[in-house]
Design an enzyme around this catalytic site. Sequence first.
Site, short mmCIF file in Angstrom:
data_model
loop_
_atom_site.label_atom_id
_atom_site.label_comp_id
_atom_site.label_asym_id
_atom_site.label_seq_id
_atom_site.Cartn_x
_atom_site.Cartn_y
_atom_site.Cartn_z
N TYR A 115 -11.26 3.12 12.28
CA TYR A 115 -10.59 1.88 12.84
C TYR A 115 -10.73 2.22 14.19
CZ TYR A 115 -6.67 -1.05 14.32
OH TYR A 115 -6.01 -2.07 14.73
N ARG A 142 16.89 7.43 15.45
CA ARG A 142 15.49 8.06 15.64
C ARG A 142 15.63 9.53 15.03
NH1 ARG A 142 14.76 11.15 19.82
NH2 ARG A 142 16.05 10.13 21.38
N LYS A 173 -0.42 -4.09 7.29
CA LYS A 173 -1.43 -4.71 6.43
C LYS A 173 -0.78 -4.85 5.01
CE LYS A 173 -3.75 -3.91 10.08
NZ LYS A 173 -4.35 -2.78 10.43
N ASP A 226 -6.54 7.94 6.46
CA ASP A 226 -5.66 6.70 6.41
C ASP A 226 -6.28 5.93 5.17
OD1 ASP A 226 -5.47 4.02 7.19
OD2 ASP A 226 -6.00 4.51 9.48
#
Length: 395
Positions: free
Chosen positions: A112, A59, A209, A184
């Site tokens: 979005y 992590r 994407k 973004d």
Amino acid sequence: MEDFHQQTRAVHPPVIQPTGARPLMTPIYQGHLFAYEDGETLAAAFAEPAQDSGYFYSRYGNPTVRTFERALADLEGGCDGLATGSGMAAITTVLMAMLRTGDHVIAQSSLYGGTYALLHDLADRWGLELTHVSGEDPEEVRAALRPRTRMLYLETITNPVTQVADLPALAAVAREAGVPVVVDNTFATPVLCRPLEHGADVVIHSATKYIGGHSDVMAGAVVSADPRVHHRIWSQVLKLGGNIDPTTAWLCTRGLATLHMRVMRQSENALFLARRLAGHPAVERVHYPGLESHPQHAIARRLLDGGFGGLLSVDLAGGREAGRAFAESLRLVELAVSLGGTKTLVMHPASTSHRSLDADALAAAGIGAGTVRIAVGVEHPDDLWNDLEQALAKV
Ligand SMILES: *Cc1c(COP(=O)(O)O)cnc(C)c1O
């Protein structure tokens, strides 16, 4: 190991590290633990954890993940990157790292859907103040500024009508007021646009994407211009835990290798289709930044390098019925959400991604009942056009 029982030996196989040669690609360090020879070194790694200094638990950092993070940061021109398990995890991490209750955010209105919903949830339940702007006019941003404004949130190219934000002009107003700018950049990718060069402080990606690029990973990423901002965002992911899996990060690194080729091909295909579609009688309007008829074509020319992206939308003259008939008549192109993969996909925003919007909100977002989004892949353009044309003949 011979002294041990079989079940013990099975738990402790040899860990092979190559000598004499090095791996050409970073291996997939799927194991999330790293063992130490002495307690002091481990204690030191723990005392001042950082993404690179002493791996001990994934992590905090993982070599396979770091490869993707640093490669993407380099392409975006940032100081460092952070990979997450999805685009939404990246967005959540950035908002939580940079904002607190009572802060004010100025955000583009045609964001979005997931981002829009998250910002409104934070506004409703966590006391965030929110103002939406069109993303077209810097003066609108200036007018929205308040003493507690702590973020301007934009997208390079929006969904589905491909609005192109005037990043340099909008970012300049925010910077003048000391307000961090978050962009973004999912739709443009660093191939077409590097928002940090235009005044942004933080860039976000849904690597699901174009970066993953084959419709087979879910991932996100954040790249910052400033090491202190990067460190704050990384510290936040330690608490929120939206980390990426090493195998997924490895696939994202592999995706970066062909990102330029894919985005160039997708952009060429999209421009070819946009021009053809614009001349078709069943099509009322084509939304594509590469067309001169696009309202931000001039901005797109300044901001985007080498192409205008793989996403376009068309308004079909026949409305909702035509949209449905068109999507269902396609033979090669698939009816599916999302974008950025190798296959060309269509979807009907009014009945799927934007179905919760009423007629006014749809109109404000530039979406009509007959709007169909086309996420262009890397197939031969003639095959794509032939399929679109035969489907248009049926509407
Ligand atoms: C898909 C998408 C997201 C969300 O990313 P996930 O990987 O689906 O969580 C965020 N922003 C944009 C522009 C997107 O297209």
